[in-house]
Design a protein around this motif. Structure first.
Motif: not given
Length: 194
Positions: A150, A24-25, A28-29, A120
Motif C-alpha cells: 500500500r 491507479d498504476l 497497485r505497485e 489506498d
C-alpha cells in the motif's frame, strides 16, 4: 500561485502531477513518496495538492491525510495509555464517565489505525518522531503498509540527515535500526524529494 513558489516546489508539483495522472498504476505497485524539508507552509501546499488530486478519484480510491500531531497523539493513546491499562483495569473503574472515556479512546484510536493501515493512499505530514512510542508506531504502520503493498506519502520538515539524527537520538541501537529499516523500506518503494 506558481510564481510565488520555489523552483524545487514547481518541480515537485510537476512530478506529483505525473504521479497522480497514473495513480491507479502507482497504487497497485505500492509506490509512494518520501518528501523532506517541508516546513509547515510547504507541507500544507503539498497536502492540499494531494487532497485535491485524490478527491478526483473518490470513491474508487481512498486516502487518509494525517498531520503528525494527530499521529503522535494516536501513538501515545495506543502505545502508552491504553497499553498500560488492561481491560480489567478499565472494568474496575468506578466512575462511569472515566470508563466510557477509555472505551471511546480505544475505539477512536483503533479506527484511526485501521484507516492508516488499509486506505489506498496514506499521507502523513510533518514526520518528526520525538518519543520512542512515536518511532515504534511509525515503524509498525510503515512496515504493515509495505507488507501489503500500500502506497504512502510521508512528508517531513527535516532534511534526511536531521531526521536520521532524530531517530538515532531516541535510542542508540533502537533508533539506528529503526532509521535503517525506515529509510531502506521507503527508498525501495518511494520517489524521494528534498
Amino acid at each position: 500561485m506558481i510564481e510565488n513558489i520555489s523552483v524545487q516546489d514547481r518541480d515537485l508539483l510537476g512530478r506529483l502531477s505525473t504521479y497522480f495522472d497514473s495513480i491507479d498504476l502507482r497504487l497497485r505497485e505500492g509506490q509512494g513518496w518520501l518528501i523532506f524539508n517541508a516546513d509547515r507552509q510547504r507541507a500544507g501546499r503539498i497536502g492540499r495538492f494531494i487532497g485535491d488530486r485524490m478527491r478526483e478519484y473518490q470513491p474508487m480510491m481512498s486516502f487518509y491525510l494525517v498531520p503528525w500531531r494527530d499521529f503522535a497523539l494516536n501513538a501515545y493513546v495506543l502505545k502508552v495509555e491504553l497499553a498500560s491499562t488492561s481491560a480489567s483495569d478499565v472494568n474496575a473503574l468506578t466512575d462511569p464517565r472515566q470508563k466510557q472515556e477509555y472505551i471511546i479512546a480505544g475505539r477512536v484510536s483503533q479506527d484511526m489505525y485501521y484507516q492508516m493501515r488499509y486506505c489506498d493512499l496514506f499521507v502523513l505530514s510533518g514526520v518528526d518522531p520525538t518519543h520512542p512510542h512515536e518511532l515504534g508506531y511509525l515503524d509498525q504502520v510503515v512496515a504493515e503498509r509495505l507488507q501489503s503493498q500500500r502506497a504512502s506519502i510521508l512528508i517531513s520538515p527535516r532534511m534526511p540527515h536531521e531526521l536520521e539524527a532524530g531517530f538515532r537520538a531516541l535510542g542508540r541501537d533502537v533508533g539506528a535500526q529503526a532509521w535503517e529499516r525506515f529509510f531502506q523500506r521507503l527508498y525501495d518503494t518511494c520517489l524521494i524529494a528534498l
